[in-house]
Design an enzyme around this catalytic site. Structure first.
Site, short mmCIF file in Angstrom:
data_model
loop_
_atom_site.label_atom_id
_atom_site.label_comp_id
_atom_site.label_asym_id
_atom_site.label_seq_id
_atom_site.Cartn_x
_atom_site.Cartn_y
_atom_site.Cartn_z
N ASN A 1 49.19 35.48 42.05
CA ASN A 1 48.06 36.34 42.51
C ASN A 1 48.13 36.00 44.08
OD1 ASN A 1 44.53 36.52 42.05
ND2 ASN A 1 45.92 38.05 42.86
N GLN B 1 45.09 40.98 47.70
CA GLN B 1 43.91 40.81 48.48
C GLN B 1 44.29 40.39 49.74
OE1 GLN B 1 43.53 39.41 45.12
NE2 GLN B 1 42.25 41.16 44.06
N CYS C 1 36.80 35.75 44.45
CA CYS C 1 38.16 35.77 43.90
C CYS C 1 38.39 34.31 43.50
CB CYS C 1 39.15 36.20 45.18
SG CYS C 1 40.77 36.27 44.40
N ASN D 1 41.34 32.76 42.21
CA ASN D 1 42.42 32.25 42.75
C ASN D 1 42.35 32.14 44.37
OD1 ASN D 1 44.08 31.88 40.29
ND2 ASN D 1 44.30 34.24 40.18
N HIS E 1 33.11 41.48 35.01
CA HIS E 1 33.92 41.44 33.94
C HIS E 1 33.83 41.92 32.83
CE1 HIS E 1 36.82 38.96 36.63
NE2 HIS E 1 35.58 38.44 36.93
N ASN F 1 36.35 44.60 36.42
CA ASN F 1 37.55 44.08 36.07
C ASN F 1 37.71 44.02 34.74
OD1 ASN F 1 38.36 42.69 39.00
ND2 ASN F 1 36.13 42.11 38.69
N GLU G 1 42.82 44.05 37.69
CA GLU G 1 41.74 43.91 38.70
C GLU G 1 41.39 45.01 39.56
OE1 GLU G 1 41.64 40.58 41.35
OE2 GLU G 1 43.59 39.84 40.50
N CYS H 1 44.32 36.34 37.53
CA CYS H 1 42.91 36.53 37.99
C CYS H 1 41.94 35.39 37.64
CB CYS H 1 42.34 37.71 37.43
SG CYS H 1 40.61 38.07 37.88
N THR I 1 38.77 34.65 38.68
CA THR I 1 37.13 34.67 37.85
C THR I 1 37.57 35.45 36.29
OG1 THR I 1 37.46 36.94 39.07
CG2 THR I 1 36.34 34.96 40.16
N GLY I 2 38.62 36.26 36.37
CA GLY I 2 38.43 36.86 35.09
C GLY I 2 39.08 35.68 33.91
#
Length: 279
Positions: free
Chosen positions: A11, A47, A76, A78, A163, A195, A213, A222, A224-225
């Site tokens: 990512n 990003q 984010c 990552n 999410h 997401n 995302e 991801c 946070t995912g």
């Protein structure tokens, strides 16, 4: 203008350091994100991240997150590891510090093996936390709160950003994520988008995950995912107090603290530095 290219499990990010170059802050960063993240005409990234002076006295630095489409995200997972590693490498006095984001404050620890541990705080569940439209909240059921969209039931979780986490009966396939991800991201029930996570639980300490995302599309990882997936799985009783989430780009490790917060540990790789010569 100088930039740093970094990635967390593939990512990838373009990072601008406004602590070193304050002129960055007068730019239209939404437009710059679209230009810089373009993989044909720009640098190429999922990003754009900025490192800025904090607005909170308890934070050492502030991170902003701009998606490839120019929209700004709250957080984010990552990306914060990459920002934390870069910030720590530029000031040896910081090994443990707090990063401010639109999604909250996060304690980061740069580890000797190049990975970063992030205190992700306590996950929040429910329609409001995930940015679900008030008029559609009646469709939300269960504990933790979940909703069925396009034939898939997903838990509604926020770990700084929203999410939708769907647990599947088989490992997620790329074509399914590419088909269902955009439909869920842009569903009318999420006015600001969401997401979408597609997970398969292999055991109480191991999950396979693919993600779509918001504002970036299908990515190799991801953070946070993965955190939202661990939190939802734990709340549902299908995951234990610690688990590894395996994404297409690699693995992230999660643990739940006695206080109910979640810690994420994973790699952060600085790839190169360069100079932007575009407009």
């Amino acid at each position: 203008m100088r930039f740093t290219k970094a990635h967390g499990l593939g990512n990838d990010f373009v990072i601008l350091d406004a602590l070193q170059d304050p002129s960055i802050l007068v730019r239209d960063l939404h437009a710059f994100a679209r230009a810089a993240c373009d993989r044909r005409a720009g640098i190429g990234a999922d990003q754009l991240l900025t490192i800025e002076p904090p607005t909170r006295t308890t934070a050492a630095v502030r991170m902003r997150v701009f998606n490839a489409d120019g929209s700004e995200a709250e957080m984010c997972g990552n990306g914060i590891r990459c920002v934390a590693r870069l910030f720590a490498s530029r000031d040896a006095g910081f090994a443990v510090f707090v990063v401010e984001t639109r999604g909250g404050l996060y304690r980061c620890e740069a580890l000797h093996d190049g990975s970063v541990r992030v205190g992700m705080g306590a996950p929040r569940f429910g329609a409001e936390a995930a940015g679900f439209a008030p008029g559609a909240a009646s469709r939300v059921t269960g504990e933790p709160a979940s909703v069925e969209l396009h034939g898939r039931r997903g838990a509604l979780v926020s770990v700084g950003n929203p999410h939708f986490v769907a647990f599947l009966d088989a490992p997620p396939e790329a074509r399914m994520v590419e088909r269902d991800g955009p439909l869920i991201e842009r569903h009318e029930a999420f006015p600001l988008g969401v997401n979408a996570q597609f997970a398969f639980v292999e055991s109480r300490d191991r999950v396979l995950l693919s993600t779509w995302e918001r504002g970036a599309g299908m990515t190799s990882a991801c953070g946070t995912g993965a955190c939202a997936t661990f939190a939802a799985g734990h709340a549902m009783g299908i995951l234990g107090d610690a688990a590894t989430v395996r994404l297409p780009g690699g693995e992230l490790h999660f643990a739940r603290t006695p206080e109910g917060e979640v810690q994420m540990t994973g790699p952060a790789t600085i790839v190169f530095e360069g100079e932007w010569l575009g407009g």
